[in-house]
Design an enzyme around this catalytic site. Structure first.
Site, PDB file in Angstrom:
ATOM      1  CG  ASP A  27    -126.309 126.741 -29.496  1.00 36.80           C
ATOM      2  OD1 ASP A  27    -125.632 125.982 -28.784  1.00 36.80           O
ATOM      3  OD2 ASP A  27    -127.042 127.636 -29.024  1.00 36.80           O
ATOM      4  CG  ASN A  75    -117.109 127.214 -26.649  1.00 37.79           C
ATOM      5  OD1 ASN A  75    -117.150 127.133 -27.868  1.00 37.79           O
ATOM      6  ND2 ASN A  75    -118.198 127.501 -25.931  1.00 37.79           N
TER       7      ASN A  75
HETATM    8  C1  FPP Z   1    -122.476 124.424 -29.399  1.00 36.19           C
HETATM    9  O1  FPP Z   1    -123.361 123.493 -28.838  1.00 36.19           O
HETATM   10  C2  FPP Z   1    -121.462 123.723 -30.165  1.00 36.19           C
HETATM   11  C3  FPP Z   1    -120.134 123.746 -29.885  1.00 36.19           C
HETATM   12  C4  FPP Z   1    -119.571 124.535 -28.781  1.00 36.19           C
HETATM   13  C5  FPP Z   1    -119.177 122.960 -30.673  1.00 36.19           C
HETATM   14  C6  FPP Z   1    -119.513 122.727 -32.111  1.00 36.19           C
HETATM   15  C7  FPP Z   1    -118.628 121.682 -32.639  1.00 36.19           C
HETATM   16  C8  FPP Z   1    -118.972 120.696 -33.518  1.00 36.19           C
HETATM   17  C9  FPP Z   1    -120.261 120.611 -34.181  1.00 36.19           C
HETATM   18  C10 FPP Z   1    -118.024 119.621 -33.874  1.00 36.19           C
HETATM   19  C11 FPP Z   1    -116.577 119.964 -34.058  1.00 36.19           C
HETATM   20  C12 FPP Z   1    -116.309 120.809 -35.225  1.00 36.19           C
HETATM   21  C13 FPP Z   1    -115.528 120.467 -36.265  1.00 36.19           C
HETATM   22  C14 FPP Z   1    -115.230 121.477 -37.327  1.00 36.19           C
HETATM   23  C15 FPP Z   1    -114.949 119.127 -36.431  1.00 36.19           C
HETATM   24  P1  FPP Z   1    -123.505 123.443 -27.264  1.00 36.19           P
HETATM   25  O2  FPP Z   1    -122.563 122.431 -26.754  1.00 36.19           O
HETATM   26  O3  FPP Z   1    -123.322 124.801 -26.689  1.00 36.19           O
HETATM   27  O4  FPP Z   1    -124.986 122.957 -27.103  1.00 36.19           O
HETATM   28  P2  FPP Z   1    -125.972 123.323 -25.910  1.00 36.19           P
HETATM   29  O5  FPP Z   1    -126.252 124.793 -26.006  1.00 36.19           O
HETATM   30  O6  FPP Z   1    -127.181 122.493 -26.223  1.00 36.19           O
HETATM   31  O7  FPP Z   1    -125.302 122.927 -24.633  1.00 36.19           O
END
Ligand code: FPP
Length: 249
Positions: A27, A75
């Site tokens: 996250d 998501n």
């Molecule tokens: C949460 O951060 C993260 C995600 C919803 C996506 C995670 C994906 C990756 C790290 C890359 C893709 C994965 C692979 C396996 C290639 P957020 O966007 O909710 O962060 P925030 O809470 O700060 O908005």
């Protein structure tokens, strides 16, 4: 002035118990990007670099099962460009990395509802699994279109179907039978659940499997997470007194 954080090292955790299964809620990508005046997708790109380093470290310490939360069933509520960008990132990740992962003995699996993925993404993850399914150095689960409640409902339906078809008796539904119908069937539950970016919630991740996982949360945003953060988590894990509801030995 920024204060340098002193992280643990691989030497600090050598000799202690190494988690067999580590699960991570990656996250903070969006906040990381926003803080730098960049688009949210840039945070997800940076998140892949963090993932690369953590997977290398997982191999180095000998953890056999590694699960990451890449995209939840919730998501889809994000703007279309972010959803498409994340799916594209996954396809690009597999295109670029699958040969190396295969050579290193990593089995790449996707947990979650594959029927909700586009044909292109589904093909990509199925090809990745077909290529790497016999590898066993690390079992790498990518949770994609994954929701813990959905996984549990799916297992319940499969068991109900088996009972209705006369293939099993309802009295035979126990925890093992249930676990055998989850996406992680045959794998040990996570010993250690890591969440980056300081949020104190499970966000519908592995609800069944984390029943007795040790939880470690860091304020570090996922794109900044590196080997040292993983050593910190494992070091903390080694200090925990795991009783699984029993009493201290
Ligand atoms: C949460 O951060 C993260 C995600 C919803 C996506 C995670 C994906 C990756 C790290 C890359 C893709 C994965 C692979 C396996 C290639 P957020 O966007 O909710 O962060 P925030 O809470 O700060 O908005």
């Amino acid at each position: 002035m920024t204060t340098e954080i002193k992280h643990h090292t691989i030497e600090d955790i050598a000799g202690g118990a190494i988690p067999r299964h580590i699960a991570v809620i990656m996250d903070g990508n969006g906040r990381w990007a926003t803080a730098k005046g960049m688009a949210r997708l840039a945070g997800h790109h940076a998140g892949v670099e963090a993932l690369d380093e953590v997977l290398e470290t997982i191999k180095a310490i000998g953890t056999k099962y590694f699960t990451v939360y890449a995209f939840s069933t919730e998501n889809w509520r994000r703007p279309a460009d972010e959803v498409n960008g994340l799916m594209h990132l996954l396809v690009e990740y597999l295109d670029k990395k699958i040969a190396k992962l295969h050579a290193e003995g990593v089995c790449v699996r996707v947990i979650g509802d594959r029927s909700g993925l586009s044909e292109r993404v589904r093909q990509k993850v199925e090809n990745a699994y077909a290529l790497t399914k016999d590898n066993d150095a690390v079992i790498f689960n990518i949770a994609l279109n994954y929701g813990g409640r959905q996984e549990i409902v799916h297992a319940a339906r499969q068991l109900a179907q088996a009972c209705a078809a006369g293939e099993m008796n309802w009295q035979d539904i126990d925890e093992d039978a249930f676990a055998a119908h989850l996406d992680t069937a045959g794998q040990p539950d996570p010993d250690l659940l890591i969440r980056s970016s300081g949020e104190l919630r499970l966000s519908n991740f592995m609800l069944w499997q984390v029943a007795y996982s040790e939880i470690w949360i860091t304020d570090t945003l996922w794109p900044d997470f590196r080997a040292g953060d993983l050593f910190d988590a494992v070091f903390a894990f080694q200090k925990r007194d795991r009783r699984f509801g029993g009493l201290k030995k």
